[in-house]
Design an enzyme around this catalytic site. Structure first.
Site, PDB file in Angstrom:
ATOM      1  N   TYR A 139      44.492  38.431  39.013  1.00  9.57           N
ATOM      2  CA  TYR A 139      44.833  39.525  39.919  1.00  9.57           C
ATOM      3  C   TYR A 139      45.416  39.019  41.235  1.00  9.57           C
ATOM      4  O   TYR A 139      46.216  39.696  41.860  1.00  9.57           O
ATOM      5  CB  TYR A 139      43.593  40.365  40.238  1.00  9.57           C
ATOM      6  N   LYS A 187      36.452  31.634  28.502  1.00 13.98           N
ATOM      7  CA  LYS A 187      37.282  31.219  27.360  1.00 13.98           C
ATOM      8  C   LYS A 187      37.457  29.715  27.485  1.00 13.98           C
ATOM      9  O   LYS A 187      38.569  29.186  27.562  1.00 13.98           O
ATOM     10  CB  LYS A 187      38.618  31.994  27.401  1.00 13.98           C
ATOM     11  N   ASP A 219      35.998  36.743  23.551  1.00  8.77           N
ATOM     12  CA  ASP A 219      36.255  37.495  22.305  1.00  8.77           C
ATOM     13  C   ASP A 219      34.935  37.812  21.598  1.00  8.77           C
ATOM     14  O   ASP A 219      34.718  38.917  21.097  1.00  8.77           O
ATOM     15  CB  ASP A 219      37.244  36.758  21.400  1.00  8.77           C
ATOM     16  N   ASP A 243      37.282  43.367  33.888  1.00  6.47           N
ATOM     17  CA  ASP A 243      37.985  44.641  33.844  1.00  6.47           C
ATOM     18  C   ASP A 243      37.972  45.185  32.420  1.00  6.47           C
ATOM     19  O   ASP A 243      37.643  46.358  32.183  1.00  6.47           O
ATOM     20  CB  ASP A 243      39.433  44.443  34.327  1.00  6.47           C
ATOM     21  N   ASP A 247      35.430  48.483  30.725  1.00  8.73           N
ATOM     22  CA  ASP A 247      35.885  49.716  30.068  1.00  8.73           C
ATOM     23  C   ASP A 247      35.212  49.857  28.703  1.00  8.73           C
ATOM     24  O   ASP A 247      34.817  50.954  28.297  1.00  8.73           O
ATOM     25  CB  ASP A 247      37.413  49.719  29.866  1.00  8.73           C
TER      26      ASP A 247
HETATM   27  C1  IPM Z   1      39.265  48.972  37.687  1.00  6.33           C
HETATM   28  C2  IPM Z   1      40.705  49.388  37.578  1.00  6.33           C
HETATM   29  C3  IPM Z   1      41.546  48.552  38.532  1.00  6.33           C
HETATM   30  C4  IPM Z   1      41.381  47.096  38.144  1.00  6.33           C
HETATM   31  C5  IPM Z   1      43.042  48.945  38.594  1.00  6.33           C
HETATM   32  C6  IPM Z   1      43.240  50.390  38.914  1.00  6.33           C
HETATM   33  C7  IPM Z   1      43.811  48.071  39.543  1.00  6.33           C
HETATM   34  O1  IPM Z   1      41.151  49.299  36.266  1.00  6.33           O
HETATM   35  O2  IPM Z   1      38.696  49.073  38.795  1.00  6.33           O
HETATM   36  O3  IPM Z   1      38.677  48.560  36.692  1.00  6.33           O
HETATM   37  O4  IPM Z   1      42.080  46.610  37.243  1.00  6.33           O
HETATM   38  O5  IPM Z   1      40.546  46.427  38.753  1.00  6.33           O
HETATM   39 MN    MN Z   2      39.588  48.760  34.858  1.00  9.24          MN
END
Ligand code: IPM
Ligand code: MN
Length: 365
Positions: A139, A187, A219, A243, A247
């Site tokens: 990032y 990794k 993985d 990240d 999710d």
């Molecule tokens: C998160 C989001 C952000 C990230 C984006 C919106 C930049 O996906 O907070 O997980 O990738 O950190």
């Molecule tokens: Mn995210």
């Protein structure tokens, strides 16, 4: 407390409104006052001010006790290059505040077990905390850019020992208050950064002999999250892996809309739900505000240091779900008790205030 509120894009404003109303009322029930001021970030800021992180937003954030963010990102600006997109506003905010450890808890809430895409017997008992490194890796790594027009492009994954060490300590400290297990995800079979990561985490672990450490490739971690999520306690990982895995962990709980996050490590905490701006449902009063409200509970815990207020809010979320209320994202086809964003906010607020008055008047629950 002075809180800078950044509603942002998409569903950000509507879920933020509910969370802020819950947290200000609950805080005042506990005798503390929260002062909020709203500023622009992301696409909304590009539209009004020509920049995703305007100077006045930065100044306000740096002068507050905590920052509360809704969501950032809108398809309107999809055509912009990476360095001027709405998301840059969020990354610049994170960097300006300096919090490097992003805590993302994911838990199997009993009332929602059947909303999980996993079978009940697999998901039951899951209670994990992802500690995501937030200021390093791909990032922020330099150099980055396009080459020969856009015929190729590159990013840099870079981690120093110091960056790994400080976030590892947060993970081990967190594990001490939980089940005393850290799974460090990397990794290391391919990446040099992961080898430095692994060596450093192993060295830090020596200071926490009461905490068990295991290493897992990313993985394999992604796989174990869907086959055996209850095996995890604290998952410690770098920025991009965190990240992606968060999710995945979020949706296991029933909906991406359920997950909260807190970013700690500097004087000014940052609180934001894990979900994005969901532009396709924005402005329709159907978004799930619970992840955002749970982020407000984390604000009470980490920035206000008011554990009672945090648990009053978290208990209210569970109680309302227990009573059968669901936003659309959590409801099965034909479900009767579907409520709007605002109704869900009101239900949680009322319940949290009841919890608070029970606590402050010293009665048994
Ligand atoms: C998160 C989001 C952000 C990230 C984006 C919106 C930049 O996906 O907070 O997980 O990738 O950190
Ligand atoms: Mn995210």
């Amino acid at each position: 407390m002075k809180i800078t509120v950044l509603p942002g894009d998409g569903i950000g404003p509507e879920v933020t409104r509910e969370a802020i109303s819950v947290v200000t009322e609950v805080a005042s029930a506990f005798g503390s006052s929260i002062e909020t001021e709203e500023y622009l970030i992301g696409g909304a800021a590009i539209r009004e001010k020509g920049s995703p992180f305007p100077e006045e937003t930065r100044t306000a954030c740096l002068e507050s006790d905590a920052v509360f963010l809704g969501a950032v990102g809108t398809p309107e600006y999809d055509h912009l290059p990476p360095d001027s997109r709405p998301e840059v506003g969020l990354l610049q905010l994170r960097k300006a505040l300096g919090g490097f450890a992003n805590l993302r808890p994911a838990r199997a809430v009993p009332a929602l077990i059947d909303s999980s895409p996993l079978r009940r017997e697999i998901f039951t008992g899951t209670d994990l905390l992802i500690v995501r490194e937030l200021l390093g890796g791909l990032y922020f790594g330099e150099p980055r850019g396009f080459e020969d027009g856009r015929s190729s492009a590159y990013n840099t994954m870079r981690y120093s020992v110091a960056e790994v060490e400080r976030v590892a300590r947060v993970a081990f400290e967190a594990a001490r208050g939980r089940w005393k297990k850290v799974t460090s995800v990397d990794k290391a079979n391919v990446l040099e950064t992961s080898q430095v990561w692994r060596e450093t985490v192993s060295r830090v672990a020596a200071d926490y002999s009461d905490v068990q450490l295991e290493h897992l490739f990313v993985d394999a971690c992604a796989m174990h999250l869907v086959t055996e999520p209850a095996r995890f306690d604290v998952i410690l990982t770098e920025n991009l892996f965190g990240d992606i895995l968060s999710d995945e962990a979020a949706v296991l709980t029933g909906s991406l809309g359920m997950l909260a996050s807190a970013t700690i490590g500097s004087d000014i905490g940052l609180y934001e739900p894990v979900h994005g701006s969901a532009p396709q449902i924005a402005g329709r009063n159907i978004a799930n505000p619970l992840g955002t409200i749970a982020s407000a509970a984390m604000l009470m815990r980490y920035s206000a240091r008011n554990e009672a207020a945090a648990t009053a809010i978290e208990g209210a979320i569970e109680a309302v779900l227990e009573e059968g209320y669901r936003t659309a994202d959590l409801a099965p086809e034909g479900y009767r008790n579907v409520v709007s964003t605002e109704e869900m906010g009101r239900l949680v607020r009322e319940r949290a205030l009841t919890n608070a008055s029970v606590k402050t008047s010293g009665q048994a629950v």
